[in-house]
Write a protein that holds these residues in place. Structure first.
Motif, PDB file in Angstrom:
ATOM      1  N   SER A 147       1.067  -0.980  -0.034  1.00 54.02           N
ATOM      2  CA  SER A 147      -0.262   0.167   0.272  1.00 54.02           C
ATOM      3  C   SER A 147       0.988   1.063  -0.358  1.00 54.02           C
ATOM      4  O   SER A 147       2.433   1.383   0.572  1.00 54.02           O
ATOM      5  CB  SER A 147      -0.882  -0.118   0.885  1.00 54.02           C
ATOM      6  N   PRO A 148       0.207   2.855  -0.591  1.00 55.59           N
ATOM      7  CA  PRO A 148       0.862   3.732  -1.254  1.00 55.59           C
ATOM      8  C   PRO A 148       1.034   4.843   1.123  1.00 55.59           C
ATOM      9  O   PRO A 148       0.199   4.705   1.820  1.00 55.59           O
ATOM     10  CB  PRO A 148       0.473   3.644  -1.930  1.00 55.59           C
ATOM     11  N   TRP A 149       1.424   5.676   0.457  1.00 48.16           N
ATOM     12  CA  TRP A 149       1.346   6.788   1.755  1.00 48.16           C
ATOM     13  C   TRP A 149       0.267   8.145   2.035  1.00 48.16           C
ATOM     14  O   TRP A 149       0.049   8.530   3.037  1.00 48.16           O
ATOM     15  CB  TRP A 149       2.255   7.056   1.309  1.00 48.16           C
ATOM     16  N   ALA A 172       1.714  -8.265   4.590  1.00 47.61           N
ATOM     17  CA  ALA A 172       1.442  -7.039   4.177  1.00 47.61           C
ATOM     18  C   ALA A 172       2.577  -5.744   3.911  1.00 47.61           C
ATOM     19  O   ALA A 172       3.320  -5.621   5.017  1.00 47.61           O
ATOM     20  CB  ALA A 172       0.437  -6.164   4.998  1.00 47.61           C
ATOM     21  N   LYS A 173       2.621  -5.092   3.496  1.00 58.42           N
ATOM     22  CA  LYS A 173       4.341  -3.813   3.476  1.00 58.42           C
ATOM     23  C   LYS A 173       3.545  -2.699   2.878  1.00 58.42           C
ATOM     24  O   LYS A 173       2.514  -2.481   1.824  1.00 58.42           O
ATOM     25  CB  LYS A 173       4.814  -3.961   2.497  1.00 58.42           C
ATOM     26  N   PRO A 174       3.374  -1.776   4.054  1.00 55.41           N
ATOM     27  CA  PRO A 174       2.719  -0.023   4.583  1.00 55.41           C
ATOM     28  C   PRO A 174       4.156   0.489   3.751  1.00 55.41           C
ATOM     29  O   PRO A 174       5.242  -0.233   3.467  1.00 55.41           O
ATOM     30  CB  PRO A 174       2.868  -0.005   5.569  1.00 55.41           C
ATOM     31  N   SER A 175       3.634   1.768   3.323  1.00 50.88           N
ATOM     32  CA  SER A 175       4.598   2.434   2.818  1.00 50.88           C
ATOM     33  C   SER A 175       5.385   2.575   3.571  1.00 50.88           C
ATOM     34  O   SER A 175       5.028   2.877   5.411  1.00 50.88           O
ATOM     35  CB  SER A 175       4.231   3.694   1.759  1.00 50.88           C
ATOM     36  N   SER A 223      -1.845  -7.759  -4.220  1.00 53.48           N
ATOM     37  CA  SER A 223      -2.812  -7.031  -3.557  1.00 53.48           C
ATOM     38  C   SER A 223      -2.035  -5.851  -4.396  1.00 53.48           C
ATOM     39  O   SER A 223      -1.194  -5.264  -3.369  1.00 53.48           O
ATOM     40  CB  SER A 223      -4.118  -6.880  -3.514  1.00 53.48           C
ATOM     41  N   PHE A 224      -1.425  -4.252  -4.972  1.00 56.81           N
ATOM     42  CA  PHE A 224      -1.016  -3.604  -5.311  1.00 56.81           C
ATOM     43  C   PHE A 224      -1.636  -2.416  -5.241  1.00 56.81           C
ATOM     44  O   PHE A 224      -2.477  -2.089  -6.710  1.00 56.81           O
ATOM     45  CB  PHE A 224      -0.162  -3.865  -6.161  1.00 56.81           C
ATOM     46  N   THR A 225      -1.112  -0.779  -4.641  1.00 57.70           N
ATOM     47  CA  THR A 225      -1.657   0.827  -4.737  1.00 57.70           C
ATOM     48  C   THR A 225      -0.640   1.125  -4.570  1.00 57.70           C
ATOM     49  O   THR A 225       0.271   1.445  -3.199  1.00 57.70           O
ATOM     50  CB  THR A 225      -2.832   0.495  -3.836  1.00 57.70           C
ATOM     51  N   GLU A 383       0.272  14.523 -16.539  1.00 55.59           N
ATOM     52  CA  GLU A 383       0.898  13.649 -15.492  1.00 55.59           C
ATOM     53  C   GLU A 383       0.914  13.730 -14.764  1.00 55.59           C
ATOM     54  O   GLU A 383       0.488  15.148 -14.153  1.00 55.59           O
ATOM     55  CB  GLU A 383       2.733  13.744 -16.174  1.00 55.59           C
ATOM     56  N   GLU A 384       0.732  12.800 -13.628  1.00 57.55           N
ATOM     57  CA  GLU A 384      -0.215  12.776 -12.162  1.00 57.55           C
ATOM     58  C   GLU A 384       0.608  13.700 -11.369  1.00 57.55           C
ATOM     59  O   GLU A 384       2.149  13.611 -10.857  1.00 57.55           O
ATOM     60  CB  GLU A 384       0.506  11.478 -12.079  1.00 57.55           C
ATOM     61  N   ILE A 385       0.533  14.820 -10.775  1.00 58.80           N
ATOM     62  CA  ILE A 385       1.171  15.540  -9.972  1.00 58.80           C
ATOM     63  C   ILE A 385       1.550  14.450  -8.901  1.00 58.80           C
ATOM     64  O   ILE A 385       2.319  14.817  -7.928  1.00 58.80           O
ATOM     65  CB  ILE A 385       0.904  17.061 -10.266  1.00 58.80           C
ATOM     66  N   GLY A 411      -7.312   6.484 -15.701  1.00 62.53           N
ATOM     67  CA  GLY A 411      -9.040   6.695 -16.012  1.00 62.53           C
ATOM     68  C   GLY A 411      -8.948   5.988 -15.079  1.00 62.53           C
ATOM     69  O   GLY A 411      -9.547   5.374 -14.949  1.00 62.53           O
ATOM     70  N   LEU A 412      -9.317   6.572 -13.528  1.00 64.82           N
ATOM     71  CA  LEU A 412      -9.061   6.351 -12.747  1.00 64.82           C
ATOM     72  C   LEU A 412     -10.626   6.897 -11.935  1.00 64.82           C
ATOM     73  O   LEU A 412     -11.262   5.689 -12.352  1.00 64.82           O
ATOM     74  CB  LEU A 412      -8.165   6.981 -11.949  1.00 64.82           C
ATOM     75  N   ALA A 413     -10.658   8.087 -11.982  1.00 68.08           N
ATOM     76  CA  ALA A 413     -12.041   9.097 -11.690  1.00 68.08           C
ATOM     77  C   ALA A 413     -12.533   9.961 -12.271  1.00 68.08           C
ATOM     78  O   ALA A 413     -11.658  10.869 -12.934  1.00 68.08           O
ATOM     79  CB  ALA A 413     -11.684   9.102  -9.982  1.00 68.08           C
TER      80      ALA A 413
HETATM   81  P1  NAD Z   1       4.366   3.586  -5.325  1.00 72.64           P
HETATM   82  O1  NAD Z   1       4.372   2.833  -6.324  1.00 72.64           O
HETATM   83  O2  NAD Z   1       5.692   4.772  -5.317  1.00 72.64           O
HETATM   84  O3  NAD Z   1       4.398   2.336  -3.635  1.00 72.64           O
HETATM   85  C1  NAD Z   1       3.555   2.683  -3.771  1.00 72.64           C
HETATM   86  C2  NAD Z   1       4.156   0.726  -2.380  1.00 72.64           C
HETATM   87  O4  NAD Z   1       4.598   0.688  -3.447  1.00 72.64           O
HETATM   88  C3  NAD Z   1       4.557   1.363  -1.231  1.00 72.64           C
HETATM   89  O5  NAD Z   1       4.311   0.573  -0.507  1.00 72.64           O
HETATM   90  C4  NAD Z   1       5.812   0.967  -1.731  1.00 72.64           C
HETATM   91  O6  NAD Z   1       7.116   1.159  -1.075  1.00 72.64           O
HETATM   92  C5  NAD Z   1       6.271  -0.434  -2.740  1.00 72.64           C
HETATM   93  N1  NAD Z   1       6.863   0.039  -3.216  1.00 72.64           N
HETATM   94  C6  NAD Z   1       7.711   0.591  -4.667  1.00 72.64           C
HETATM   95  N2  NAD Z   1       8.956  -0.033  -5.661  1.00 72.64           N
HETATM   96  C7  NAD Z   1       7.960  -1.090  -4.816  1.00 72.64           C
HETATM   97  C8  NAD Z   1       8.418  -2.282  -6.330  1.00 72.64           C
HETATM   98  N3  NAD Z   1       9.504  -2.348  -7.357  1.00 72.64           N
HETATM   99  N4  NAD Z   1       8.020  -3.540  -5.750  1.00 72.64           N
HETATM  100  C9  NAD Z   1       7.376  -3.732  -4.327  1.00 72.64           C
HETATM  101  N5  NAD Z   1       6.926  -2.683  -4.360  1.00 72.64           N
HETATM  102  C10 NAD Z   1       7.327  -1.174  -4.711  1.00 72.64           C
HETATM  103  O7  NAD Z   1       3.233   5.275  -4.888  1.00 72.64           O
HETATM  104  P2  NAD Z   1       3.483   5.523  -3.434  1.00 72.64           P
HETATM  105  O8  NAD Z   1       4.241   7.319  -4.297  1.00 72.64           O
HETATM  106  O9  NAD Z   1       3.717   4.931  -1.894  1.00 72.64           O
HETATM  107  O10 NAD Z   1       1.926   6.616  -3.470  1.00 72.64           O
HETATM  108  C11 NAD Z   1       1.076   7.568  -4.612  1.00 72.64           C
HETATM  109  C12 NAD Z   1       0.627   6.739  -5.992  1.00 72.64           C
HETATM  110  O11 NAD Z   1      -0.062   5.519  -4.929  1.00 72.64           O
HETATM  111  C13 NAD Z   1      -0.265   7.945  -6.284  1.00 72.64           C
HETATM  112  O12 NAD Z   1       0.226   7.298  -7.920  1.00 72.64           O
HETATM  113  C14 NAD Z   1      -1.608   7.335  -6.302  1.00 72.64           C
HETATM  114  O13 NAD Z   1      -2.182   7.822  -7.151  1.00 72.64           O
HETATM  115  C15 NAD Z   1      -1.107   5.845  -6.252  1.00 72.64           C
HETATM  116  N6  NAD Z   1      -2.832   5.764  -5.319  1.00 72.64           N
HETATM  117  C16 NAD Z   1      -3.433   4.808  -6.413  1.00 72.64           C
HETATM  118  C17 NAD Z   1      -4.963   4.496  -5.749  1.00 72.64           C
HETATM  119  C18 NAD Z   1      -5.117   3.712  -6.134  1.00 72.64           C
HETATM  120  O14 NAD Z   1      -6.799   3.208  -5.365  1.00 72.64           O
HETATM  121  N7  NAD Z   1      -5.777   3.831  -7.578  1.00 72.64           N
HETATM  122  C19 NAD Z   1      -5.239   5.088  -4.123  1.00 72.64           C
HETATM  123  C20 NAD Z   1      -4.177   5.792  -3.744  1.00 72.64           C
HETATM  124  C21 NAD Z   1      -3.237   6.177  -3.886  1.00 72.64           C
END
Ligand code: NAD
Length: 480
Positions: A147-149, A172-175, A223-225, A383-385, A411-413
């Motif tokens: 999951s992301p931050w 599970a791995k949080p950010s 499952s990756f976000t 580009e996504e800022i 094409g998310l929302a």
């Molecule tokens: P990120 O892709 O840098 O990191 C997300 C997670 O993946 C983190 O836990 C990170 O440590 C891990 N990761 C990084 N490199 C990896 C690899 N090579 N293999 C496996 N794991 C890896 O994203 P971020 O900067 O943490 O989050 C912002 C992004 O997340 C934005 O693009 C945002 O749009 C997206 N996001 C999408 C949704 C959605 O539901 N579609 C929801 C929230 C955020």
């Protein structure tokens, strides 16, 4: 200095190699805790624990699994103040927002999927007098959740809850940027009596532990976000391994405002859609298209409201707009604001780093920024800022608006603002996105499919979609 620990086999443990990363409070710019930089040896321990727990958890009754998950949800509610404060410190988001959105949704996610587990059913297909098919939906086994931050505990629980409810064991791995609430959550798992090894939480970067989780042969589904570039990387890294992948990726979401909208409500909601959580929501509407007859009036009112957003210390109850998540991310956003001007854009409000007094004087704050005068094709609009930056543009016809809205790789929302019922349905049908909100934004029913098309992802989360992702269907055909 708090030293965060991994959660493996029901226990809080230090990383095997003893390496830690600095964890910075975005509002102050200061290191306030240390995060394990886990490696493959930690993953092996987690895999062993998960293997040992797998069968028992898969065979634990639905009611018992739901009972434990509901206890966890209750513990989140009981500790909501502490968790909201931790999220605000770790992420930079406003504490009131953290409590009302992040922490509220974290317990809601767990409770929702606890109940979903007891209600989930599979199908049967009768073949006249010949045979009956029924579908078994078994847990997959060991699954990975990354999951992301931006919504640390909210998105973490959004993944692990359906995985656990379906009877899987989870790594599970949080950010690594926002690890704190997942760490506090691991303590709640112990308190709730979640059996050892059922959930294992490993902290660290994508390179040190994220990658190994995605490619580990015993982890059958991931499952990756996160960002689209990381999603593409995971797709390549796991190619040929035949894993189930759910990828929830980036967005560049359009907001389409027609002249017949409810003006005041629309302006307020479009401000919220652009700037909530400092614009760091994958669903934020960052490209705002406004029908020309109301363009000037909308622009003036919109800017007035954006300027009223209260920027401040995330821990102050009156703060609406906190810090962006890190110095690197702040610099990335500021470089896009610079680029937007080079591309011919005019900054209508904001555009700068904001320096606050007192404890937040070195924090990573950026003013809510509105830009005008850019083409749809420029980098700023493509580009996504992922920050408090939006662009506004006029349009003349419905078809033009749809074309502009669909004119990115994402094409998310999306959101559409109009009182014309027929047009609302017509436009919703044509927008290329996984989610279309009509006269609202971020109104979420957890039963609905959640996810994106194009570069915004593959697969859907939410409701039955998540339950299906985290189970393996098997058809059994019985001849009469
Ligand atoms: P990120 O892709 O840098 O990191 C997300 C997670 O993946 C983190 O836990 C990170 O440590 C891990 N990761 C990084 N490199 C990896 C690899 N090579 N293999 C496996 N794991 C890896 O994203 P971020 O900067 O943490 O989050 C912002 C992004 O997340 C934005 O693009 C945002 O749009 C997206 N996001 C999408 C949704 C959605 O539901 N579609 C929801 C929230 C955020």
């Amino acid at each position: 200095m708090i030293k965060i620990e991994n959660y493996i086999n029901g226990q809080l443990v230090a990383p095997q190699m003893g390496n830690y990363l600095d964890n910075v409070e975005p509002a102050t710019g200061r290191v306030y805790s240390l995060v394990p930089e886990s490696t493959e040896s930690d993953l092996e321990l987690a895999i062993q624990a998960a293997e040992a727990a797998k069968e028992n958890w898969a065979n634990t009754s639905l009611e018992k699994r739901a009972e434990i998950l509901c206890r966890l949800a209750d513990l989140i509610d009981i500790n909501a103040d502490e968790l909201a404060k931790a999220e605000a410190i770790d992420n930079g988001k406003a504490i009131t927002f953290a409590k009302a959105v992040d922490i509220y949704r974290s317990s809601a996610n767990i409770r929702f999927f606890a109940h979903a587990g007891t209600q989930f059913s599979s199908e049967s297909h009768a073949m006249g007098n010949l045979a009956i098919n029924y579908t078994l939906r078994d847990p997959i086994g060991i699954v990975g959740c990354i999951s992301p931050w931006n919504f640390p505990l909210y998105l973490f629980t959004w993944k692990i809850a359906p995985a656990l409810a379906c009877g899987n064991v989870v790594i599970a791995k949080p950010s690594e940027v926002t690890p704190m609430t997942a760490y506090l959550f691991s303590k709640l798992c112990i308190e709730a009596g979640l059996p050892a090894g059922v959930l294992n939480i490993l902290h660290g970067t994508g390179g040190s532990i994220g990658g190994p989780i995605t490619t580990h042969p015993k982890i059958k589904a991931v499952s990756f976000t996160g960002g689209s570039a990381t999603g593409a990387h995971i797709t390549k890294a796991t190619a040929g391994m035949f894993k189930k992948l759910s990828l929830e990726l980036g967005g560049k979401n359009p907001t389409v405002v027609f002249a017949d909208c409810d003006f005041d409500e629309t302006v307020s909601e479009v401000v919220r859609a652009a700037f909530s959580n400092q614009g760091q929501i994958c669903l934020c509407g960052s490209r705002i298209y406004i029908e020309r007859p109301i363009y000037d009036k909308f622009k003036a009112t919109f800017i007035e409201k954006v300027q009223q957003i209260n920027i401040g210390d995330p821990l102050a109850a009156s703060t609406q707009h906190g810090a962006t998540v890190s110095e690197d991310h702040m610099n990335k956003i500021l470089s896009y604001i610079e680029l937007a001007q080079q591309e011919g854009g005019t900054i209508l409000t904001g555009g700068k780093r904001r320096t606050l007094d007192g404890r937040c004087k070195d924090g990573f704050f950026i003013e809510p920024t509105v830009i005008e005068g850019l083409s749809n094709q420029c980098h700023t609009n493509q580009e996504e800022i992922f920050g408090p930056v939006c662009t506004i543009m006029p349009f003349d016809t419905e078809q033009e608006a749809i074309k502009l809205a669909n004119g990115t790789q994402y094409g998310l929302a999306s959101s559409v603002w109009t009182n014309d019922l027929k047009r609302a349905h017509r436009v919703a049908k044509q927008i290329e996105a996984g989610i279309v909100w009509i006269n609202c934004w971020l109104l979420r029913d957890l039963r609905t499919p959640f996810g994106g098309v194009k570069s915004s992802g593959v697969g859907r989360e939410g409701g039955l979609e998540a339950m299906r992702f985290f189970t393996e269907p098997k058809n059994v055909c019985v001849k009469y």
